[in-house]
Design an enzyme around this catalytic site. Sequence first.
Site, PDB file in Angstrom:
ATOM      1  N   LYS A 169      -0.310   3.760   4.817  1.00  0.00           N
ATOM      2  CA  LYS A 169      -0.374   3.319   3.415  1.00  0.00           C
ATOM      3  C   LYS A 169       0.370   4.350   2.556  1.00  0.00           C
ATOM      4  O   LYS A 169       1.584   4.399   2.632  1.00  0.00           O
ATOM      5  CB  LYS A 169      -1.830   3.077   3.062  1.00  0.00           C
ATOM      6  CG  LYS A 169      -2.433   2.066   4.082  1.00  0.00           C
ATOM      7  CD  LYS A 169      -3.799   1.616   3.802  1.00  0.00           C
ATOM      8  CE  LYS A 169      -4.435   0.919   4.998  1.00  0.00           C
ATOM      9  NZ  LYS A 169      -3.741  -0.267   5.483  1.00  0.00           N
ATOM     10  N   ASN A 198       0.828  -1.216   0.000  1.00  0.00           N
ATOM     11  CA  ASN A 198       0.000   0.000   0.000  1.00  0.00           C
ATOM     12  C   ASN A 198       0.858   1.261   0.000  1.00  0.00           C
ATOM     13  O   ASN A 198       0.367   2.350   0.278  1.00  0.00           O
ATOM     14  CB  ASN A 198      -0.911   0.011   1.231  1.00  0.00           C
ATOM     15  CG  ASN A 198      -1.814  -1.200   1.263  1.00  0.00           C
ATOM     16  OD1 ASN A 198      -2.333  -1.626   0.229  1.00  0.00           O
ATOM     17  ND2 ASN A 198      -1.988  -1.788   2.433  1.00  0.00           N
ATOM     18  N   ASP A 257     -14.152   6.301   5.947  1.00  0.00           N
ATOM     19  CA  ASP A 257     -12.809   5.744   6.119  1.00  0.00           C
ATOM     20  C   ASP A 257     -11.989   6.080   4.875  1.00  0.00           C
ATOM     21  O   ASP A 257     -12.297   5.627   3.771  1.00  0.00           O
ATOM     22  CB  ASP A 257     -12.938   4.220   6.308  1.00  0.00           C
ATOM     23  CG  ASP A 257     -11.592   3.521   6.465  1.00  0.00           C
ATOM     24  OD1 ASP A 257     -10.609   3.954   5.842  1.00  0.00           O
ATOM     25  OD2 ASP A 257     -11.532   2.516   7.195  1.00  0.00           O
ATOM     26  N   SER A 270     -10.515  -1.165  -0.337  1.00  0.00           N
ATOM     27  CA  SER A 270      -9.166  -1.704  -0.459  1.00  0.00           C
ATOM     28  C   SER A 270      -9.066  -2.937  -1.342  1.00  0.00           C
ATOM     29  O   SER A 270      -8.010  -3.210  -1.897  1.00  0.00           O
ATOM     30  CB  SER A 270      -8.622  -2.040   0.929  1.00  0.00           C
ATOM     31  OG  SER A 270      -9.435  -3.005   1.552  1.00  0.00           O
TER      32      SER A 270
HETATM   33  C1  LIG Z   1     -10.340   0.571   4.727  1.00  0.00           C
HETATM   34  C2  LIG Z   1      -9.324   0.330   5.787  1.00  0.00           C
HETATM   35  N1  LIG Z   1      -9.487   0.890   6.999  1.00  0.00           N
HETATM   36  C3  LIG Z   1      -8.598   0.697   7.988  1.00  0.00           C
HETATM   37  C4  LIG Z   1      -7.476  -0.071   7.796  1.00  0.00           C
HETATM   38  C5  LIG Z   1      -6.518  -0.286   8.936  1.00  0.00           C
HETATM   39  O1  LIG Z   1      -5.433   0.560   8.827  1.00  0.00           O
HETATM   40  P1  LIG Z   1      -4.028   0.219   9.509  1.00  0.00           P
HETATM   41  O2  LIG Z   1      -3.327  -0.708   8.588  1.00  0.00           O
HETATM   42  O3  LIG Z   1      -3.359   1.542   9.646  1.00  0.00           O
HETATM   43  O4  LIG Z   1      -4.333  -0.412  10.827  1.00  0.00           O
HETATM   44  C6  LIG Z   1      -7.245  -0.654   6.557  1.00  0.00           C
HETATM   45  C7  LIG Z   1      -6.023  -1.476   6.348  1.00  0.00           C
HETATM   46  O5  LIG Z   1      -5.952  -2.394   5.642  1.00  0.00           O
HETATM   47  C8  LIG Z   1      -8.202  -0.464   5.523  1.00  0.00           C
HETATM   48  O6  LIG Z   1      -8.028  -1.040   4.326  1.00  0.00           O
END
Ligand SMILES: Cc1ncc(COP(=O)(O)O)c(C=O)c1O
Length: 392
Positions: free
Chosen positions: A242, A48, A212, A187
């Site tokens: 990311k 990412n 998000d 994602s």
């Molecule tokens: C849409 C979404 N929200 C939150 C997260 C979590 O983020 P982090 O990797 O910083 O814990 C991810 C990670 O894959 C994600 O894809």
Amino acid sequence: MRNLDETIGRVLADLAQDGRLRSLRAVEPMDGGRIRIDGRELVNFSSNDYLGLSRHPALIERARQWAERYGAGAAASRLVTGHTAALAAIEEKIAAAKGVEAALVLASGWQCNASVLPALLDKSLWGAEPLVFADRLNHASLHMGCQSAGIRQTRFRHNDMTHLDELLARSAREPGPRFIITESVFSMDGDAPDVDRLVALAEEWDAFLYLDEAHATGVLGTNGFGLSVGTHVDVSMGTFSKAMGSFGAYVASSRAVKDLLVNRASGLIYSTALPPAVLGAIDAAIDLVPALGAERARLAALADKVRRAFAAADLDTAGSTTQIVPVILGDEDRTLKVAARLEQQGLLGIAIRPPTVPTGTARIRFALSATHSDEDVERLIDATIQAAREIP
Ligand SMILES: Cc1ncc(COP(=O)(O)O)c(C=O)c1O
């Protein structure tokens, strides 16, 4: 007599039999969107790190400086002695970039969703159970947040604003506040909802919108700060893990929401503040990202090229419009075989299977980076099309 390992062993054996047993692989990150695994160098189409910032000298240097100046760890939660002026200044910068009153930094995107949502959805706050309208494909951390709030979610079809409108209309007479919870970039599909329409629906039905921006932060929107910038999203969150190259997360909101979270979000209250080195990297990324318009344009152009080539070869890229381009192959075994073939050819594209994605939609999730060369991307296109043709 109970035997923990024996019970767990049976579960693991079942997973292995279903071909679903996951395990950790040690890798060695490299420059230029590359990675070394088992001594082999691969072009990494699964990270990412969309702008290559995880290896950017400015982030590494400020991480080093802040570690030297403030120490290796924060040594306490923020409400105790873990909060510094440097962290407060970062939050001011985020709030300004997002165009909102306040921002709050949390330890990770997962921890943010899992602890901010229960704080916002707390029944005692509202006097009635909140009604949550959630996209069917929301990330696991958003589910976790709703689950720990003890809230029943009403799911709307993925990015389907008409369906969301219908569901909101159906619940119009029910008591309790309404929350729409969704993502600005999904994602596993690389698609994006119509954020203006989401904002309009939230206004029409008197709902709060929680967005998000994990995969949009750094990449999309004004100066790369996400699709909520310039709109009326009530609460948006994003990650620094990311495109922003390091680790951690933010919530952007009104001052009142921030103050509530400082008092109620367990992930902030009961967890040590981020270490200074990470905060240094976050600070450097926030300073750097607005100037990376050329890198964002290159990333978008590379993703476009991949999508067009796959479409011409009849490969399904779902609704992708961003730097994330999945190739839906459907069958899990076929997906694993295609991924293995690509890996043999020096290209890393991880197979994503249920339960991460719905049954029957196993896929390879390709994520582009502005640091990939044109040649890397051409190799990816040719190898994927050929593998998908040869592996039925
Ligand atoms: C849409 C979404 N929200 C939150 C997260 C979590 O983020 P982090 O990797 O910083 O814990 C991810 C990670 O894959 C994600 O894809």
